[in-house]
Design a protein around this motif. Structure first.
Motif, short mmCIF file in Angstrom:
data_model
loop_
_atom_site.label_atom_id
_atom_site.label_comp_id
_atom_site.label_asym_id
_atom_site.label_seq_id
_atom_site.Cartn_x
_atom_site.Cartn_y
_atom_site.Cartn_z
N VAL A 125 -14.53 24.50 -8.46
CA VAL A 125 -13.79 25.74 -8.69
C VAL A 125 -14.70 26.79 -9.32
O VAL A 125 -14.71 27.95 -8.91
CB VAL A 125 -12.56 25.47 -9.58
CG1 VAL A 125 -11.96 26.77 -10.07
CG2 VAL A 125 -11.53 24.67 -8.81
N VAL A 126 -15.51 26.37 -10.29
CA VAL A 126 -16.37 27.33 -10.98
C VAL A 126 -17.49 27.81 -10.07
O VAL A 126 -17.83 28.99 -10.04
CB VAL A 126 -16.95 26.68 -12.27
CG1 VAL A 126 -18.02 27.59 -12.87
CG2 VAL A 126 -15.84 26.44 -13.27
N ASN A 266 -17.05 42.42 -9.12
CA ASN A 266 -15.70 42.58 -9.62
C ASN A 266 -14.76 41.54 -9.04
O ASN A 266 -13.89 41.01 -9.73
CB ASN A 266 -15.19 43.98 -9.26
CG ASN A 266 -14.43 44.56 -10.43
OD1 ASN A 266 -13.57 43.90 -10.98
ND2 ASN A 266 -14.78 45.77 -10.82
N LEU A 267 -14.95 41.23 -7.75
CA LEU A 267 -14.11 40.21 -7.13
C LEU A 267 -14.34 38.86 -7.78
O LEU A 267 -13.40 38.11 -8.04
CB LEU A 267 -14.41 40.13 -5.63
CG LEU A 267 -13.55 41.01 -4.74
CD1 LEU A 267 -13.90 40.77 -3.29
CD2 LEU A 267 -12.07 40.73 -4.98
N ILE A 268 -15.62 38.58 -8.04
CA ILE A 268 -15.93 37.29 -8.67
C ILE A 268 -15.31 37.22 -10.06
O ILE A 268 -14.71 36.22 -10.45
CB ILE A 268 -17.47 37.09 -8.74
CG1 ILE A 268 -18.01 36.94 -7.33
CG2 ILE A 268 -17.81 35.88 -9.58
CD1 ILE A 268 -19.51 36.86 -7.25
N TYR A 271 -11.77 36.60 -9.66
CA TYR A 271 -11.58 35.19 -9.30
C TYR A 271 -11.53 34.33 -10.55
O TYR A 271 -10.63 33.50 -10.72
CB TYR A 271 -12.72 34.74 -8.38
CG TYR A 271 -12.76 33.25 -8.12
CD1 TYR A 271 -11.96 32.69 -7.14
CD2 TYR A 271 -13.58 32.41 -8.87
CE1 TYR A 271 -11.97 31.32 -6.90
CE2 TYR A 271 -13.60 31.05 -8.65
CZ TYR A 271 -12.80 30.51 -7.66
OH TYR A 271 -12.82 29.17 -7.44
N TYR A 272 -12.46 34.57 -11.48
CA TYR A 272 -12.46 33.75 -12.70
C TYR A 272 -11.24 34.04 -13.57
O TYR A 272 -10.70 33.14 -14.21
CB TYR A 272 -13.76 33.95 -13.49
CG TYR A 272 -14.90 33.22 -12.85
CD1 TYR A 272 -14.81 31.85 -12.62
CD2 TYR A 272 -16.05 33.88 -12.45
CE1 TYR A 272 -15.84 31.16 -12.00
CE2 TYR A 272 -17.08 33.21 -11.84
CZ TYR A 272 -16.97 31.85 -11.62
OH TYR A 272 -17.98 31.17 -11.01
N VAL A 278 -4.43 30.53 -13.74
CA VAL A 278 -3.83 29.35 -13.11
C VAL A 278 -3.86 28.17 -14.09
O VAL A 278 -2.87 27.46 -14.25
CB VAL A 278 -4.55 28.99 -11.79
CG1 VAL A 278 -4.15 27.60 -11.33
CG2 VAL A 278 -4.21 30.00 -10.71
N SER A 279 -5.00 28.01 -14.78
CA SER A 279 -5.08 26.90 -15.74
C SER A 279 -4.03 27.04 -16.82
O SER A 279 -3.34 26.08 -17.17
CB SER A 279 -6.46 26.84 -16.40
OG SER A 279 -7.45 27.18 -15.49
#
Ligand SMILES: Nc1ncnc2c1ncn2[C@@H]1O[C@H](COP(=O)(O)OP(=O)(O)O)[C@@H](O)[C@H]1O
Ligand SMILES: [Mg+2]
Lengths: 432, 264
Positions: A125-126, A266-268, A271-272, A278-279
């Motif tokens: 995921v990371v 910015n997208l990355i 994403y994080y 989510v976590s």
């Protein structure tokens, strides 16, 4: 009937079992399928066979279509009844785990395997955005993560508390518009509005929930569907505030200590942020599910009257579920607005509610792992099947029906909590 | 009788044109076992529903005095969960367990109104919440043991045999810490041996928990041997009340039960 099927399958082998699909013998099966085929031909005749050209005043007869329909339905009904018969045969073991489920529980039961697979998933995921370095894929992944949050939120309402909410998108819209408007008028940043969006979702959940939660089942579904549409229509028509159908553009992307990011960076970053959200969602929902409140939700879903008679406040418990679900939708809405930087009412149609609901139902109601699997399948698969975009609705419908008939508990069913109690041996006289 | 725990005063209930309960009166004393009997359709279940908040009585008063010390609450029109919180717990004639929860979880639901961990407790799982949860689990287990169902603790309620489901309902009701336990036909569907065990269980519960018990029952042998007092309901009216001996010799009761067909 059941015995017969069993005997059939054992004595005569696969072919004849298939041919007699769920009937006493293959002749009845043949007759049944023919009837179904004829019926379908009759029903679809006006739309499939007759084409009226109103300009040239001619009628074209496309009889070949009818043959196609008949053949397709004939075989389709065979396969359908065969599947039903097979399901009937194994109905004694409905609670049997699927391969995925038994694999999952095997992994989760083993401490080493569990930590290894969890760290593998974490690394994957990371590393994902760097490994692929692809804006398009990162974008899809962000969508998928947003749907996981939405699905887990709706899962509280539908899966845990058993309230069929078809207007969930309303809270998503409220979160998105909250960010867009606050950003436009007051230049509030993403991180300020994120908790505000959650709060706003919770409050509107309470306000909308209060009048509708005295309804049950189908009625609740219809009214919430109406609410979802009302919110969308308000967004569309209240032009002075919401900018109407043209929407709001140039919404700021999330900031990071005032640093300037390129689009890809910015997208990355987004994403994080989503991975983080989510976590947190998984953590919260898991804890809620296995608590006194989660238990009350389950009981309320099972039997409302008994649950009230056992001292559970129905209104309070339902409102809590409704508004907690809406909280996550509000938050997801803020992220959505920050991701697309442009929103208009068209992003919040009933179709969106339907997708979120499919994620929950197909994945597995009340199951966190199920919802995650459901959104990965339902959001990622259509991206790869872009050529069939116009059949997406049909595909969703078909999957939904298949899951409801053959696996009502969803792909990955909810795992039961195990309780540990001290077995005291004081005078435990065996009964009877 | 000093300070009754339940005092039902001229309660009526109409369903459209039908009067299911007609000025019914009933009193339950502290630590008493009171039976309510009557032919099918007499309105016994309706009576339970009216005093537990599932129905609102058309008229009359339902008064309770949980600690039997003269502080009386009027509970008509209160919601079922409020009534339960005040200390009246019930079972259902047509068993209403939570079928896809385990026996243990069913009983744990009963403790809901006596526990208080909130959302924040659930999420932070702080010490108080963990301790409360463990106490709830242990208490639920003890109650299962009391009704001899500890071996079914982790079994889904729907997989438990019928006669035992009734006892599970009793355990679940007891988990709400009632001062008055209301049982709607607890022996229905049980064989004679199970009925005897049940009778012993009910008397045990009264003595061990020091609570009052009111039950609707058709098994006359059981009713006669265990009740302190009996009320007889017929066509929504209380036609008689008294000790088992008085009831057994009451001509109106005999008439209602033998069903003499003279219309009055
Ligand atoms: N919800 C209801 N609506 C209409 N009539 C009802 C309702 N509940 C009970 N009744 C009627 O009230 C009468 C008493 O029913 P009930 O209390 O179930 O009897 P019992 O438990 O003594 O057998 C019956 O005639 C029944 O049809
Ligand atoms: Mg009854």
């Amino acid at each position: 009937m059941n015995n017969q099927i069993n005997e059939n399958s054992q004595n005569q082998g696969f072919i004849s079992f298939f041919l007699s699909a769920g009937c006493a013998d293959s002749a009845t099966a043949l007759k049944k399928s023919c009837l179904v085929a004829l019926w379908f031909v009759f029903l679809t005749f006006p739309i499939m066979a007759v084409r009226v050209n109103t300009i040239e005043n001619t009628v074209t007869w496309r009889l070949m279509n009818m043959v196609n329909v008949a053949v397709a339905v004939f075989f389709g009904s065979y396969v359908w009844r065969w599947l039903l018969a097979r399901k009937e045969m194994s109905s004694a073991e409905t609670s049997k785990e699927t391969l995925i489920e038994s694999l999952l529980s095997k992994i989760l039961d083993d401490k080493i395997l569990k930590s290894v697979s969890f760290s593998l998933i974490a690394i994957m995921v990371v590393a994902f955005p760097f490994a692929l370095d692809n804006i398009y894929l990162t974008n899809i992944m962000i969508s998928c993560l947003i749907y996981i949050v939405l699905g887990l939120g709706l899962n509280i309402v539908v899966g845990l508390a058993g309230l069929l909410d078809l207007g969930f998108v309303a809270f998503y819209a409220i979160g998105a518009y909250a960010y867009a408007l606050l950003n436009m008028h007051f230049q509030l940043g993403f991180w300020t509005v994120l908790p505000l969006g959650a709060l706003l979702g919770a409050i509107t959940g309470l306000i909308l929930g209060f009048p509708v939660l005295r309804l049950r089942g189908d009625y609740l579904a219809i009214v919430t569907l109406g609410f979802g549409e009302i919110i969308r229509l308000v967004l569309q028509n209240w032009g002075t505030v919401t900018m109407g159908p043209s929407g709001i553009a140039n919404i700021a992307r999330p900031g990071f200590f005032g640093m300037d990011f390129s689009l890809q960076q910015n997208l990355i970053y987004l994403y994080y942020i989503m991975v983080f959200l989510v976590s947190i969602t998984i953590f919260f929902v898991n804890r809620l599910q296995n608590s006194r409140i989660g238990r009350a939700w389950l009981a309320l879903k099972e039997d409302e009257i008994a649950c009230q008679a056992m001292g559970v406040d129905k209104v309070k418990t339902k409102l809590l579920a409704f508004s907690l679900g809406a909280t996550w939708a509000g938050m997801a809405g803020v992220v959505f607005a920050a991701k697309t930087t442009f929103i208009n009412p068209d992003s919040f149609t009933f179709w969106e509610s339907a997708i979120i609901l499919s994620v929950v139902v197909i994945g597995g109601m009340g199951s966190i792992r199920g919802v995650i699997a459901g959104s990965i399948i339902l959001i990622l698969v259509p991206e790869y099947l872009r050529n069939f975009a116009e059949f997406r609705m049909l595909l969703f419908g078909a999957i939904m029906v298949l899951v409801m008939v053959f696996r009502p508990q969803g792909l990955i069913s909810a795992k039961r909590k195990i309780y540990h109690y001290k077995v005291s041996n004081t005078a435990s006289a065996g009964n009877e | 009788m000093n300070n009754p725990v339940l005092n039902v005063n001229a309660v009526s209930k109409d369903f459209g044109g039908i009067r299911a309960l007609d000025e019914a009166e009933l009193v339950v004393g502290d630590k008493e076992i009171v039976a309510l009997i009557g032919p099918n359709g007499a309105g016994k279940t309706t009576f339970f529903n009216c005093i537990t908040g599932i129905y609102t009585p058309t008229s009359g008063d339902v008064l309770i005095d949980p600690s039997a010390d003269g502080t009386v609450h009027r509970i008509n029109g209160k919601k079922p969960n409020v009534v339960t919180e005040l200390g009246m717990a019930r079972t259902f004639q047509n068993i209403r367990l939570f079928p896809s929860m385990t026996a243990l979880e069913n009983v744990m639901i009963g403790t809901h109104c006596r526990t208080k961990s909130s959302i924040w407790g659930a999420i932070s799982r702080n010490k108080a919440t963990r301790e409360e949860e463990q106490a709830v689990i242990q208490r639920a287990y003890e109650l299962l043991k009391l009704v001899n169902l500890e071996e079914f603790a982790d079994e889904l309620a729907s997989n438990i045999p019928y006669g035992k489901q009734r006892r599970l309902e009793i355990a679940r009701a007891l988990a709400t810490d009632p001062f008055l336990l209301l049982l709607d036909e607890p022996a229905a569907g049980m064989n004679p041996q199970e009925t005897l065990d049940l009778e012993k269980l009910i008397v045990d519960i009264r003595d061990q928990f020091n609570i009052s018990i009111m039950l609707i029952e058709h098994d006359m042998k059981m009713v006669m041997s265990m009740s302190d007092r009996i009320y007889v309901l017929d066509y929504g009216r209380m036609i008689a009340s008294g000790t088992p001996q008085e009831i057994a010799n009451n001509p109106a009761v005999i008439k209602a039960y033998l069903g003499e067909d003279d219309d009055d």
